[in-house]
Design a protein around this motif. Structure first.
Motif, PDB file in Angstrom:
ATOM      1  N   GLY A 245      61.400   5.808  17.213  1.00 59.17           N
ATOM      2  CA  GLY A 245      62.075   4.528  17.398  1.00 59.17           C
ATOM      3  C   GLY A 245      63.456   4.697  17.996  1.00 59.17           C
ATOM      4  N   VAL A 246      64.147   5.774  17.609  1.00 54.78           N
ATOM      5  CA  VAL A 246      65.483   6.032  18.148  1.00 54.78           C
ATOM      6  C   VAL A 246      65.405   6.276  19.652  1.00 54.78           C
ATOM      7  N   VAL A 247      64.439   7.081  20.067  1.00 55.94           N
ATOM      8  CA  VAL A 247      64.277   7.392  21.491  1.00 55.94           C
ATOM      9  C   VAL A 247      63.957   6.136  22.293  1.00 55.94           C
ATOM     10  N   ILE A 248      63.068   5.312  21.758  1.00 52.04           N
ATOM     11  CA  ILE A 248      62.716   4.060  22.447  1.00 52.04           C
ATOM     12  C   ILE A 248      63.940   3.161  22.556  1.00 52.04           C
ATOM     13  N   SER A 249      64.740   3.102  21.496  1.00 52.26           N
ATOM     14  CA  SER A 249      65.955   2.284  21.515  1.00 52.26           C
ATOM     15  C   SER A 249      66.922   2.780  22.583  1.00 52.26           C
ATOM     16  N   LEU A 250      67.119   4.087  22.655  1.00 46.79           N
ATOM     17  CA  LEU A 250      68.011   4.665  23.662  1.00 46.79           C
ATOM     18  C   LEU A 250      67.545   4.317  25.070  1.00 46.79           C
ATOM     19  N   GLU A 251      66.270   4.527  25.331  1.00 45.87           N
ATOM     20  CA  GLU A 251      65.718   4.247  26.658  1.00 45.87           C
ATOM     21  C   GLU A 251      65.866   2.768  27.021  1.00 45.87           C
ATOM     22  N   THR A 252      65.535   1.932  26.052  1.00 45.30           N
ATOM     23  CA  THR A 252      65.554   0.486  26.289  1.00 45.30           C
ATOM     24  C   THR A 252      66.963  -0.005  26.605  1.00 45.30           C
ATOM     25  N   PHE A 253      67.935   0.403  25.780  1.00 42.34           N
ATOM     26  CA  PHE A 253      69.307  -0.060  25.996  1.00 42.34           C
ATOM     27  C   PHE A 253      69.937   0.584  27.237  1.00 42.34           C
ATOM     28  N   LYS A 254      69.605   1.837  27.495  1.00 44.77           N
ATOM     29  CA  LYS A 254      70.150   2.474  28.702  1.00 44.77           C
ATOM     30  C   LYS A 254      69.721   1.698  29.953  1.00 44.77           C
ATOM     31  N   LYS A 255      68.449   1.365  30.008  1.00 45.55           N
ATOM     32  CA  LYS A 255      67.923   0.651  31.174  1.00 45.55           C
ATOM     33  C   LYS A 255      68.566  -0.723  31.332  1.00 45.55           C
ATOM     34  N   GLU A 256      68.679  -1.456  30.225  1.00 42.60           N
ATOM     35  CA  GLU A 256      69.190  -2.825  30.319  1.00 42.60           C
ATOM     36  C   GLU A 256      70.697  -2.860  30.529  1.00 42.60           C
ATOM     37  N   LEU A 257      71.429  -1.961  29.880  1.00 41.58           N
ATOM     38  CA  LEU A 257      72.882  -1.906  30.086  1.00 41.58           C
ATOM     39  C   LEU A 257      73.216  -1.495  31.514  1.00 41.58           C
TER      40      LEU A 257
END
Length: 396
Positions: free
Chosen positions: A16-28
């Protein structure tokens, strides 16, 4: 803004941490921010994305798929100083999180920490007495949090948990969001899962997605499924994900006489996981250690009702009686909890009209977890952290 992410896990590891990092990196990044990641290395893995610094690392003794970074690198110090971040955002209080905190102090920039994990519930991976390990973990987390400028939590429940630990600095709720287009634009009827694992069209599919670890409470799920299977024999339980407990779960399934009705898919790419959501009839979740449970809004985005145990972040991810049902764990009365959990599954499987109502509302409720909305909320958090830092520096 220039934002440095420090995390003790990243791709190819899945969590879940990895998915969160990927998701926020892309959107930010889409919002115009510049993100640089500082994460562990993994054997035989090369990055395709830019702005990533990999630390030397070694496999964890209790989980070889996870690597532990060695936070010693002169080049890392040079890279972070050259990057000159406006914010340092750490995603762990341990190895690389501590290093990120150190850099934040050296560079005099705001330190933000996302409390992704109830670390005290993972002490079974540490070779220490459980009670000592739990108390030590709580003490460590409280001290680390209180040295930050802002804590991000995925749910209000986790914010309350931190306050109970003695965390006194500001806390902001920002759940990890979903890319809703992955669910709304996909063209599938779930046939891939049924064809791949020989599940007939008449077979009801109960689905779990997640890591096969002790913290996911999967033996509970297998015992509940056994009760369901006795009344609904044309029902299969599909477990999507890999992990250290797979062998033990397969053994338990044989002991319970349900091995032929269980499907272990192993880890799957995201597009196949989404296929699994659309193939299923019901999502089942027994973890009591989640700060959010990213798979829950994902299941809802695919229109899946959820049966889950009511604990920590899960309480906010499922609206009881509206897009699924929550069962409160009964202390020292697990058999009764299993029976109640199984009863709710049987209720939904046996009433198509009820299931359709839950499905419709699940999709509606999932919309609140749009990644754009969550990224904008995190952006507000960064601005708040900067204001807090300025006040600290001015002594007000």
């Amino acid at each position: 803004m220039k934002i440095a992410f420090f995390s003790d896990s990243y791709r190819p590891y899945t969590s879940g941490v990895v998915i969160s990092l990927e998701t926020f990196k892309k959107e930010l990044t889409a919002l115009g921010h510049n993100i640089h990641l500082f994460v562990p290395s993994y054997p035989n893995y090369r990055d395709k994305e830019e702005n990533i610094f990999r630390f030397k690392a070694f496999p964890a003794p209790t989980n070889p798929d996870f690597t532990i970074a060695l936070p010693l690198s002169r080049r890392a110090k040079s890279v972070i100083r050259s990057f000159q971040p406006d914010i340092i955002h750490v995603h762990s209080p341990f190895m690389l999180g501590k290093l990120g905190a150190s850099y934040a102090r050296q560079l005099n920039v705001p330190l933000v920490f996302t409390f992704h994990t109830l670390y005290e519930e993972y002490v079974h991976y540490v070779p220490l007495a459980p009670k000592i390990a739990k108390n030590t973990t709580r003490y460590f987390c409280r001290n680390f949090c209180n040295k930050c400028d802002l804590i991000i939590v995925p749910t209000t429940e986790i914010g309350n948990y931190l306050k109970g630990l003695g965390v006194t600095i500001p806390v902001k709720k920002v759940p990890t969001g979903l890319n809703m287009e992955e669910f709304t634009q996909i063209k599938t009827n779930g046939s891939w899962l049924r064809k791949s694992y020989d599940l007939g069209a008449e077979e009801k599919v109960l689905l779990f997605v997640g890591r096969l670890g002790q913290e996911k409470n999967l033996p509970f799920l297998l015992h509940a499924y056994k009760e369901v299977q006795e009344e609904f024999p044309l029902t299969s339980l599909v477990l999507v994900g890999g992990g250290p407990e797979e062998k033990n779960l397969k053994y338990l399934a044989k002991q319970l006489g349900i091995a032929s009705k269980l499907v272990f898919t192993g880890a799957l790419p995201k597009e196949k996981v989404i296929e699994c959501y659309y193939a299923a009839d019901l999502f089942v979740f027994a973890s009591v250690t989640e700060t959010q449970g990213l798979v829950l809004p994902e299941a809802k985005a695919a229109g899946l009702p959820i049966i889950a145990l009511s604990a920590y972040g899960v309480k906010e991810m499922v609206v009881d009686g509206e897009d699924g049902f929550l069962i409160t764990p009964r202390l020292n009365r697990e058999k009764e909890t299993i029976a109640e959990f199984a009863a709710k599954i049987k209720l939904v499987l046996g009433q198509d009209e009820l299931r359709n109502i839950l499905c419709k509302q699940a999709k509606i409720n999932a919309a609140q977890y749009s990644i754009r909305n969550c990224a904008l909320s995190l952006e507000e958090g960064y601005k708040l952290a900067q204001e807090i830092k300025i006040k600290k520096m001015s002594g007000t």
